[in-house]
Design a protein around this motif. Structure first.
Motif, short mmCIF file in Angstrom:
data_model
loop_
_atom_site.label_atom_id
_atom_site.label_comp_id
_atom_site.label_asym_id
_atom_site.label_seq_id
_atom_site.Cartn_x
_atom_site.Cartn_y
_atom_site.Cartn_z
N THR A 77 1.01 -1.18 -0.10
CA THR A 77 0.08 -0.36 0.39
C THR A 77 0.86 1.22 0.33
O THR A 77 1.61 1.67 0.88
N LYS A 78 1.08 1.94 -0.73
CA LYS A 78 2.23 3.11 -1.32
C LYS A 78 0.86 4.55 -0.53
O LYS A 78 -0.34 4.67 -1.12
N HIS A 79 1.27 4.79 0.22
CA HIS A 79 1.51 6.42 0.82
C HIS A 79 -0.57 6.32 1.24
O HIS A 79 -1.79 7.27 0.81
N PRO A 80 -0.75 5.26 2.10
CA PRO A 80 -2.53 4.95 2.50
C PRO A 80 -2.66 5.86 3.38
O PRO A 80 -3.80 6.24 3.37
N SER A 81 -2.04 7.06 4.63
CA SER A 81 -2.26 7.83 4.88
C SER A 81 -2.87 8.92 4.00
O SER A 81 -3.80 9.52 3.99
N TYR A 82 -1.87 9.67 3.37
CA TYR A 82 -2.03 10.31 2.00
C TYR A 82 -3.57 10.71 1.39
O TYR A 82 -4.50 11.17 1.48
N PHE A 83 -3.63 9.13 0.98
CA PHE A 83 -5.19 8.88 0.10
C PHE A 83 -6.32 8.09 0.90
O PHE A 83 -7.21 9.03 0.34
N ARG A 84 -5.89 8.10 2.29
CA ARG A 84 -7.54 8.09 3.26
C ARG A 84 -8.10 9.72 3.56
O ARG A 84 -9.00 9.45 3.50
N ALA A 85 -6.46 10.40 3.91
CA ALA A 85 -6.84 12.00 3.95
C ALA A 85 -8.30 12.32 2.42
O ALA A 85 -8.73 13.28 2.89
#
Length: 384
Positions: A188-196
């Protein structure tokens, strides 16, 4: 532990099954480390993981790259996942696709070139989250580092950007054709970025894994992320084996940055940090420098205790990334001064495997497999 081959995996597997316990922050949920991870013991030791496929020979994260890695004999094939605007998971190392597709040649998408902050870094280009899957499928993949791998540019434009579901279908077809399960290593790449952005990765990933029967403890698949919270979240959704990726010692995972967690990777590779990871994961994927640091002149220094310390917690080690070119090799394994030329990659692989690692990510699976043969099974790592 000093066991080699299958015996070593049996002991390590028992340690993995014994791991678990409480963790700080997000709960590991019902699918704890003590319930999972047994399936990976079917893999050869050390395991050779095709990094983004066979990206030393084909443009990365294409079906052509994955197919070649499998044909060369890679034990596991890696995918990195990012989302499209309409929520499909596609295989790209980064969400910025200017360097890996021909998007810059599409006048209809010129206005979508923009600058964004991704995990605190300013990036300019085109981003998957600004494209629907249908739009993304009009693009063609290309070589990411043509200056180093000019021969790979021969294959520019041959493949589209694959969805992860397409890869799952490909893996199922190849498994049936070969009579052997095709293993995947999914990040999973940049999961926090995408969740936001409202594009969380873990839930659609888990849904696909359940649909294709790769969600269980014996699934032929590893899940990986540089953000421990993504792995924790996945542990509540599926039971497949999980790996926490670790970058340079001085760095902090982006989810730690956002949560104001002061720990760095240097803290996570200490025994107490590894014990914490073992509560919700079955392995770590450290940069090789955390195992074999480099001196100021680019040569390998004495090994750290990370292999021993991680194995003491029942954790597998899948370090990254081994490559053939001088540009990527430790100084003592380079041949000549041309950064694009092949150095003594076999010698470097031998040194890596001698540390007792359980597997390795490599752009050149054939090189890794040739080097691994000397360590399968019955050979004893010299560093433990």
């Amino acid at each position: 532990m000093t066991q080699g081959g299958a015996a070593r995996r049996t002991v390590l597997g028992a340690a993995v099954l014994a791991a678990g316990g409480g963790i700080a922050g997000l709960s590991g949920g019902s699918a704890s480390a003590s319930e999972n991870g047994a399936g990976h013991r079917e893999l050869p030791y050390p395991t050779v993981i095709g990094h983004r496929g066979a990206s030393g020979y084909r443009p990365e994260h294409t079906l052509g790259s994955y197919q070649l890695a499998l044909d060369l004999g890679a034990d596991v094939i890696e995918q990195d996942l990012v989302p499209t605007r309409d929520g499909h998971l596609v295989c790209r190392h980064e969400n910025e696709i200017g360097g890996t597709t021909d998007v810059a040649d599409h006048a209809e998408f010129a206005s979508r070139r923009t600058t964004k902050s991704v995990d605190g870094v300013s990036v300019t280009g085109w981003f998957t989250e600004d494209f629907t899957l249908a739009e993304l499928k009009t693009l063609r993949a290309k070589e990411r580092i043509p200056a180093l791998r000019q021969r790979n540019t021969l294959y520019d434009g041959q493949w589209t950007v694959p969805t992860f579901e397409e890869v799952l279908r490909w893996a199922d077809r190849e498994g049936k054709r070969r009579g052997k399960r095709v293993w995947l290593h999914v990040e999973t790449k940049h999961p926090s970025y995408f969740r936001a952005l409202g594009l969380g990765l873990e839930e659609p990933l888990a849904k696909l894994l359940r649909r294709y029967g790769r969600d269980g403890r014996g699934a032929p698949l590893f899940l990986q992320s540089f953000e421990p919270s993504s792995i924790q979240r996945l542990s509540r959704l599926v039971s497949a084996p999980r790996v926490v990726l670790l970058s340079a010692a001085s760095t902090r995972p982006w989810d730690f940055e956002q949560a104001k967690d002061p720990r760095t990777v240097a803290d996570l590779v200490k025994p107490e940090g590894l014990k914490w990871i073992a509560g919700f994961a079955q392995g770590i994927g450290p940069t090789m420098d955390l195992i074999l640091p480099r001196t100021a002149d680019g040569k390998l220094a004495a090994p750290t205790t990370l292999v021993k310390d991680a194995h003491a917690q029942g954790l597998l080690l899948h370090p990254y990334t081994a490559r053939n070119e001088n540009n990527f090799l430790p100084a003592e394994y380079r041949k000549g001064t041309d950064p694009t030329a092949y150095g003594d990659a076999l010698g470097a692989f031998k040194t890596y495997f001698e540390q007792g690692i359980d597997g390795i990510f490599t752009d050149n699976p054939d090189t890794g497999l040739l080097a691994a043969e000397a360590f399968r099974p019955g050979r004893r790592p010299v560093n433990r």
